[in-house]
Design an enzyme around this catalytic site. Structure first.
Site, mmCIF file in Angstrom:
data_model
loop_
_atom_site.group_PDB
_atom_site.id
_atom_site.type_symbol
_atom_site.label_atom_id
_atom_site.label_comp_id
_atom_site.label_asym_id
_atom_site.label_seq_id
_atom_site.Cartn_x
_atom_site.Cartn_y
_atom_site.Cartn_z
ATOM 1 N N LYS A 54 0.815 -1.156 0.216
ATOM 2 C CA LYS A 54 0.004 -0.135 0.071
ATOM 3 C C LYS A 54 0.937 1.130 0.020
ATOM 4 O O LYS A 54 0.786 2.221 -0.621
ATOM 5 C CB LYS A 54 -0.832 0.045 1.347
ATOM 6 C CG LYS A 54 -2.010 -0.947 1.176
ATOM 7 C CD LYS A 54 -2.718 -1.302 2.390
ATOM 8 C CE LYS A 54 -3.721 -2.403 2.087
ATOM 9 N NZ LYS A 54 -4.472 -2.989 3.431
ATOM 10 N N GLN A 98 -4.466 -1.589 9.655
ATOM 11 C CA GLN A 98 -4.332 -2.933 9.131
ATOM 12 C C GLN A 98 -4.950 -4.131 10.047
ATOM 13 O O GLN A 98 -4.494 -4.008 11.179
ATOM 14 C CB GLN A 98 -2.796 -3.282 8.840
ATOM 15 C CG GLN A 98 -2.556 -4.384 8.228
ATOM 16 C CD GLN A 98 -3.242 -4.337 6.623
ATOM 17 O OE1 GLN A 98 -3.135 -3.419 5.868
ATOM 18 N NE2 GLN A 98 -3.995 -5.785 6.115
ATOM 19 N N ASP A 121 -11.037 3.057 4.388
ATOM 20 C CA ASP A 121 -11.399 1.639 4.503
ATOM 21 C C ASP A 121 -13.034 1.567 4.452
ATOM 22 O O ASP A 121 -13.835 0.398 3.849
ATOM 23 C CB ASP A 121 -10.849 0.616 5.376
ATOM 24 C CG ASP A 121 -9.671 0.125 5.120
ATOM 25 O OD1 ASP A 121 -9.377 -0.033 3.941
ATOM 26 O OD2 ASP A 121 -8.999 -0.132 6.119
#
Ligand code: NDP
Length: 292
Positions: A54, A98, A121
């Protein structure tokens, strides 16, 4: 029939180039650059690879990134202090925590603490609610990647019978919600499906799966969907990522299903690369909202 292979990698690259061009414009307009903060707790090897990928993707798109590494024994309270600091920092536009988090951490509490405006997200209840009402702030990355893949491969969902296998909050449920809308991320043809969602308590799953014009599988069980569960000519989208001795495989028995489907995503190289592309898109959108 041998299915057409849907090239998620190429489409992800196309989206990443689009984001890169838009990032260059916003930097020129504002003199500031979008910034994603990634929070990594512990040493999980797969998570480290995901976060590294990422970061690299951000770099290539011209988005800054900051990595916050915390020890495996971090408490919920310590993590909340960091999340709150990032929420208040105007130079951070997106926050990514994460997953999975170590067991002692209250994952729900931490995700709920991320400011909805920086929730790239799209896990925050407010953002889930906005999406389900058809007025999204951010779209969740993997389901959005599936919708972009379908659209850019010329596969309309409008009027189609779509079966989603799996009902997780991250993939299955948001996909159902997006497919059901009157207008999708790429317009009306990229929505308006007749959707059925099946899961581990569905008794006659193969029979329902065989009804699908478009079958989307997200369960985390290697080779679960076999050719006898697929209608001839169906489009099959495999979201699964399963690490086996032979490497990474999806939830679909690729070799068998490829002979009956009209189009299929490979694993790797199918849905996976789109997830990161959509994360970049969301970080750009978060920046734009903060710098109108
Ligand atoms: P979860 O474990 O959160 O959810 C799995 C879902 O599959 C559940 O709804 C579960 O049903 C259902 N399920 C499990 N076993 C069966 C079965 N035998 N029959 C029918 N349904 C079943 O997984 P995620 O949704 O997070 O992930 C699914 C897969 O997608 C994983 O392989 C994951 O690695 C991959 N993934 C890939 C991403 C990408 O970027 N390509 C991103 C996110 C995930 P129930 O609810 O009844 O338990």
């Amino acid at each position: 029939m041998t299915a057409r292979v849907l090239d998620g990698k190429a489409i992800a690259l196309q989206i990443r180039h689009e984001v890169q061009a838009e990032v260059a414009k916003v930097i020129e307009r504002t003199g500031k650059s979008p910034c994603l903060a990634a929070v990594l707790v512990g040493e999980d090897p797969a998570s480290q690879v995901y976060v590294r990928n990422k970061e690299l993707a951000c770099q290539k798109a011209g988005i800054s990134s900051q990595l916050f590494r915390l020890a495996a024994e971090t408490t919920t309270e310590e993590l909340l202090v960091l999340v709150n600091r990032l929420n208040e920092d105007p130079s951070i536009h997106g926050i990514l925590v994460q997953l999975p988090l170590p067991k002692q951490i209250d994952e729900r509490k931490v995700l709920d603490a991320v400011s909805p405006a920086k929730d790239v997200d799209a896990f925050a209840p407010e953002n889930v609610g906005l999406m389900s009402q058809g007025r999204p702030r951010f779209l969740p990355c993997t389901p959005h990647g599936v919708m972009q893949l379908l659209h850019r491969e010329g596969i309309a969902t409008e009027g189609k019978e779509v079966v989603v296998i799996g009902r997780s909050d991250i993939v299955g449920k948001p996909l159902v919600s997006m497919l059901l809308q009157k207008s999708g991320p790429c317009g009306e043809s990229n929505a308006n499906a007749t959707v059925t969602c099946v899961h581990s308590r569905t008794p006659n799953l193969p029979e329902i799966a065989r009804r699908a014009d478009i079958l989307i599988v997200a369960i985390g069980k290697a080779h679960f969907v076999t050719a006898d569960m697929v209608k001839p000519g169906a489009v099959v989208i495999d979201v699964g990522i399963n690490r086996l001795g032979e490497g990474i495989v999806g939830d679909v028995d690729y070799a068998g299903v490829r002979e009956i489907a009209s189009a299929i995503t490979p694993v790797p190289g199918g849905v996976g690369p789109l997830t990161i592309a959509m994360l970049l898109r969301n970080t750009l959108e978060a920046f734009r909202a903060a710098n109108p």
